[in-house]
Write a protein that holds these residues in place. Structure first.
Motif, PDB file in Angstrom:
ATOM      1  N   LEU A   3       0.804  -1.343  -0.088  1.00 55.86           N
ATOM      2  CA  LEU A   3       0.054   0.154   0.033  1.00 55.86           C
ATOM      3  C   LEU A   3       0.822   1.400   0.041  1.00 55.86           C
ATOM      4  O   LEU A   3       0.552   2.220  -0.787  1.00 55.86           O
ATOM      5  CB  LEU A   3      -0.889  -0.144   1.169  1.00 55.86           C
ATOM      6  CG  LEU A   3      -2.133  -0.865   1.184  1.00 55.86           C
ATOM      7  CD1 LEU A   3      -2.557  -1.020   2.566  1.00 55.86           C
ATOM      8  CD2 LEU A   3      -2.898  -0.679   0.070  1.00 55.86           C
ATOM      9  N   ILE A  28       0.560   3.828  -2.847  1.00 55.56           N
ATOM     10  CA  ILE A  28       0.188   5.287  -2.612  1.00 55.56           C
ATOM     11  C   ILE A  28       1.103   6.358  -3.133  1.00 55.56           C
ATOM     12  O   ILE A  28       1.082   7.392  -3.555  1.00 55.56           O
ATOM     13  CB  ILE A  28      -0.074   5.538  -0.757  1.00 55.56           C
ATOM     14  CG1 ILE A  28      -1.264   4.696  -0.476  1.00 55.56           C
ATOM     15  CG2 ILE A  28       0.013   7.109  -0.607  1.00 55.56           C
ATOM     16  CD1 ILE A  28      -1.455   4.556   1.028  1.00 55.56           C
ATOM     17  N   TYR A  42       0.754   6.707  -6.574  1.00 56.10           N
ATOM     18  CA  TYR A  42      -0.488   7.444  -7.049  1.00 56.10           C
ATOM     19  C   TYR A  42       0.016   8.830  -7.010  1.00 56.10           C
ATOM     20  O   TYR A  42      -0.595   9.686  -7.827  1.00 56.10           O
ATOM     21  CB  TYR A  42      -1.648   7.121  -6.122  1.00 56.10           C
ATOM     22  CG  TYR A  42      -2.578   6.117  -6.581  1.00 56.10           C
ATOM     23  CD1 TYR A  42      -3.588   6.723  -7.663  1.00 56.10           C
ATOM     24  CD2 TYR A  42      -2.751   4.919  -6.564  1.00 56.10           C
ATOM     25  CE1 TYR A  42      -4.480   6.053  -8.237  1.00 56.10           C
ATOM     26  CE2 TYR A  42      -3.852   4.024  -6.996  1.00 56.10           C
ATOM     27  CZ  TYR A  42      -4.641   4.529  -7.993  1.00 56.10           C
ATOM     28  OH  TYR A  42      -5.398   3.812  -8.533  1.00 56.10           O
ATOM     29  N   ILE A  88      -0.368  11.886  -9.777  1.00 58.56           N
ATOM     30  CA  ILE A  88      -1.262  13.141  -9.605  1.00 58.56           C
ATOM     31  C   ILE A  88      -0.636  14.184 -10.348  1.00 58.56           C
ATOM     32  O   ILE A  88      -1.235  14.848 -11.185  1.00 58.56           O
ATOM     33  CB  ILE A  88      -1.835  13.491  -8.310  1.00 58.56           C
ATOM     34  CG1 ILE A  88      -2.871  12.432  -7.752  1.00 58.56           C
ATOM     35  CG2 ILE A  88      -2.277  14.672  -8.216  1.00 58.56           C
ATOM     36  CD1 ILE A  88      -2.904  12.520  -6.413  1.00 58.56           C
ATOM     37  N   TYR A  97     -11.339   3.013 -10.383  1.00 55.87           N
ATOM     38  CA  TYR A  97     -10.570   3.059 -11.404  1.00 55.87           C
ATOM     39  C   TYR A  97     -11.089   2.726 -13.075  1.00 55.87           C
ATOM     40  O   TYR A  97     -10.606   3.565 -13.664  1.00 55.87           O
ATOM     41  CB  TYR A  97     -10.014   1.383 -11.375  1.00 55.87           C
ATOM     42  CG  TYR A  97      -8.900   1.100 -12.473  1.00 55.87           C
ATOM     43  CD1 TYR A  97      -7.823   1.939 -12.498  1.00 55.87           C
ATOM     44  CD2 TYR A  97      -9.473   0.275 -13.291  1.00 55.87           C
ATOM     45  CE1 TYR A  97      -6.789   1.626 -13.506  1.00 55.87           C
ATOM     46  CE2 TYR A  97      -8.415  -0.052 -14.306  1.00 55.87           C
ATOM     47  CZ  TYR A  97      -7.219   0.588 -14.492  1.00 55.87           C
ATOM     48  OH  TYR A  97      -6.124   0.532 -15.334  1.00 55.87           O
ATOM     49  N   GLU A 138      -9.158   8.695 -14.911  1.00 59.02           N
ATOM     50  CA  GLU A 138      -8.208   9.486 -14.594  1.00 59.02           C
ATOM     51  C   GLU A 138      -8.779  10.617 -13.345  1.00 59.02           C
ATOM     52  O   GLU A 138      -8.017  10.741 -12.263  1.00 59.02           O
ATOM     53  CB  GLU A 138      -7.719  10.454 -15.583  1.00 59.02           C
ATOM     54  CG  GLU A 138      -6.362   9.641 -16.174  1.00 59.02           C
ATOM     55  CD  GLU A 138      -5.280   9.109 -15.247  1.00 59.02           C
ATOM     56  OE1 GLU A 138      -4.913   9.769 -14.497  1.00 59.02           O
ATOM     57  OE2 GLU A 138      -5.064   7.834 -15.452  1.00 59.02           O
ATOM     58  N   THR A 148      -8.368   9.717  -9.343  1.00 58.54           N
ATOM     59  CA  THR A 148      -7.202   9.432  -8.855  1.00 58.54           C
ATOM     60  C   THR A 148      -7.234   9.745  -7.373  1.00 58.54           C
ATOM     61  O   THR A 148      -6.770   8.978  -6.366  1.00 58.54           O
ATOM     62  CB  THR A 148      -6.036  10.131  -9.807  1.00 58.54           C
ATOM     63  OG1 THR A 148      -6.075   9.531 -11.051  1.00 58.54           O
ATOM     64  CG2 THR A 148      -4.828   9.561  -9.008  1.00 58.54           C
ATOM     65  N   GLN A 149      -7.624  10.885  -6.963  1.00 58.41           N
ATOM     66  CA  GLN A 149      -7.656  11.405  -5.557  1.00 58.41           C
ATOM     67  C   GLN A 149      -8.481  10.461  -4.703  1.00 58.41           C
ATOM     68  O   GLN A 149      -8.335  10.170  -3.562  1.00 58.41           O
ATOM     69  CB  GLN A 149      -8.014  12.967  -5.683  1.00 58.41           C
ATOM     70  CG  GLN A 149      -7.949  13.567  -4.272  1.00 58.41           C
ATOM     71  CD  GLN A 149      -6.625  13.566  -3.779  1.00 58.41           C
ATOM     72  OE1 GLN A 149      -5.749  13.948  -4.490  1.00 58.41           O
ATOM     73  NE2 GLN A 149      -6.230  13.037  -2.470  1.00 58.41           N
ATOM     74  N   ARG A 187      -9.332   7.360  -5.204  1.00 53.83           N
ATOM     75  CA  ARG A 187      -8.503   5.990  -5.001  1.00 53.83           C
ATOM     76  C   ARG A 187      -7.514   6.211  -4.111  1.00 53.83           C
ATOM     77  O   ARG A 187      -7.390   5.326  -3.283  1.00 53.83           O
ATOM     78  CB  ARG A 187      -8.114   5.665  -6.170  1.00 53.83           C
ATOM     79  CG  ARG A 187      -9.132   4.837  -6.955  1.00 53.83           C
ATOM     80  CD  ARG A 187      -8.677   4.159  -8.350  1.00 53.83           C
ATOM     81  NE  ARG A 187      -8.638   5.490  -9.412  1.00 53.83           N
ATOM     82  CZ  ARG A 187      -7.870   5.570 -10.571  1.00 53.83           C
ATOM     83  NH1 ARG A 187      -6.921   4.625 -10.779  1.00 53.83           N
ATOM     84  NH2 ARG A 187      -8.189   6.483 -11.608  1.00 53.83           N
ATOM     85  N   LEU A 188      -6.729   7.310  -4.113  1.00 56.78           N
ATOM     86  CA  LEU A 188      -5.778   7.439  -2.995  1.00 56.78           C
ATOM     87  C   LEU A 188      -6.164   7.705  -1.606  1.00 56.78           C
ATOM     88  O   LEU A 188      -5.648   6.928  -0.926  1.00 56.78           O
ATOM     89  CB  LEU A 188      -5.052   8.948  -3.652  1.00 56.78           C
ATOM     90  CG  LEU A 188      -3.881   9.329  -2.582  1.00 56.78           C
ATOM     91  CD1 LEU A 188      -2.522   8.320  -2.410  1.00 56.78           C
ATOM     92  CD2 LEU A 188      -3.126  10.518  -3.350  1.00 56.78           C
ATOM     93  N   LEU A 202      -7.060   4.260  -0.258  1.00 61.88           N
ATOM     94  CA  LEU A 202      -5.869   3.380  -0.006  1.00 61.88           C
ATOM     95  C   LEU A 202      -5.293   4.009   1.188  1.00 61.88           C
ATOM     96  O   LEU A 202      -4.696   3.312   1.740  1.00 61.88           O
ATOM     97  CB  LEU A 202      -4.771   3.634  -1.248  1.00 61.88           C
ATOM     98  CG  LEU A 202      -5.099   3.140  -2.520  1.00 61.88           C
ATOM     99  CD1 LEU A 202      -4.018   2.928  -3.507  1.00 61.88           C
ATOM    100  CD2 LEU A 202      -5.357   1.568  -2.390  1.00 61.88           C
ATOM    101  N   GLU A 203      -5.293   5.159   1.384  1.00 64.00           N
ATOM    102  CA  GLU A 203      -4.716   5.693   2.693  1.00 64.00           C
ATOM    103  C   GLU A 203      -5.591   5.452   3.748  1.00 64.00           C
ATOM    104  O   GLU A 203      -5.211   4.831   4.833  1.00 64.00           O
ATOM    105  CB  GLU A 203      -4.635   7.399   2.292  1.00 64.00           C
ATOM    106  CG  GLU A 203      -3.482   7.632   1.478  1.00 64.00           C
ATOM    107  CD  GLU A 203      -3.198   8.999   1.530  1.00 64.00           C
ATOM    108  OE1 GLU A 203      -4.360  10.000   1.470  1.00 64.00           O
ATOM    109  OE2 GLU A 203      -1.703   9.633   1.355  1.00 64.00           O
TER     110      GLU A 203
END
Lengths: 123, 123
Positions: free
Chosen positions: A105, A109, A112, A116, B70, B74, B77-78, B80-81, B84-85
DNA sequence: ATTTGACTTAGAGTAAACTCTAAGCTGTAT
DNA sequence: ATACAGCTTAGAGTTTACTCTAAGTCAAAT
């Protein structure tokens, strides 16, 4: 001495769930003269340990097994020890698995965060 | 290219479960002329990551959310980030919890091993 | 005296994640 | 050509762990 809702509050679960655990053979608190459950400090300590086991993925059925072994007395000590050692192995393997995933992860991350500003095809 | 049972074997799950994941919107493999699912290496890599997420307690609903983001391209992206975080935080907190439990188990096991020769009231 | 809130029971209902069944199709092996 | 293994679908069933409902009891507060 604690009521069912005292214990529920202390453990962060509901009274419903505590009754369910009792039905499942995980605990057997005494009753007061009007039939209400009364929990003492040893019940609380046991339930705190149960919560630990649950949070670390031990199923109810195995927790019940451990509780039953305890009630059967001294001659089940070795069986209880085996259960604890099995669970310890499971905990250690979960830690390894989580640690590996944490790395994956972390890298994803980072990728990612890069994509951006730049342009990468991360999934 | 892989069949559904190839993938099932590689992931250690059943073909039934793979069809279930497809129904749940986690993957959409292509079909061959006779209507059978055909998986490629990118499908396999994605499913391996899905297995990681599952093993670290991410619910199907959240994995689906990530998969859908996904597919939306595009501009997600934020989002998805963020997912993940959030999951990384969850993983780190699981590691802390498991590590604490490992210590408790270690001590309890030591106490049990002691009580097998001596006489203690461990639970 | 009656309302309120917390308790009791048995048992029904729910959510998540599979897991399986039935009926039918397809491609290779004898 | 026919058996067989493995694929397809829609949908039903299962398991685990709660979560809630209904009907009723009980003790303290108004």
């Amino acid at each position: 001495m604690y009521t069912i809702s005292d214990i529920a509050k202390l453990l962060g679960i509901t009274a419903h769930t505590l009754r369910y655990y009792e039905k499942e053979g995980i605990i057997a608190p005494i009753r007061n003269p009007s039939g209400e459950r009364v929990y003492d400090d040893s019940n609380l300590a046991w339930l705190r340990f149960v919560m630990r086991l649950k949070q670390t993925q031990m199923p109810i059925s195995q927790i019940r097994e451990y509780a039953h072994l305890y009630l059967e007395g001294e001659h089940t000590t070795q069986a209880r020890l085996n259960l604890l050692e099995d669970h310890r192995n499971s905990v250690q393997s979960q830690i390894r698995n989580l640690t590996a995933t944490e790395k994956v992860l972390k890298d994803k991350i980072a990728a990612y965060k890069n994509s951006i500003t730049k342009e990468t095809g991360v999934r």
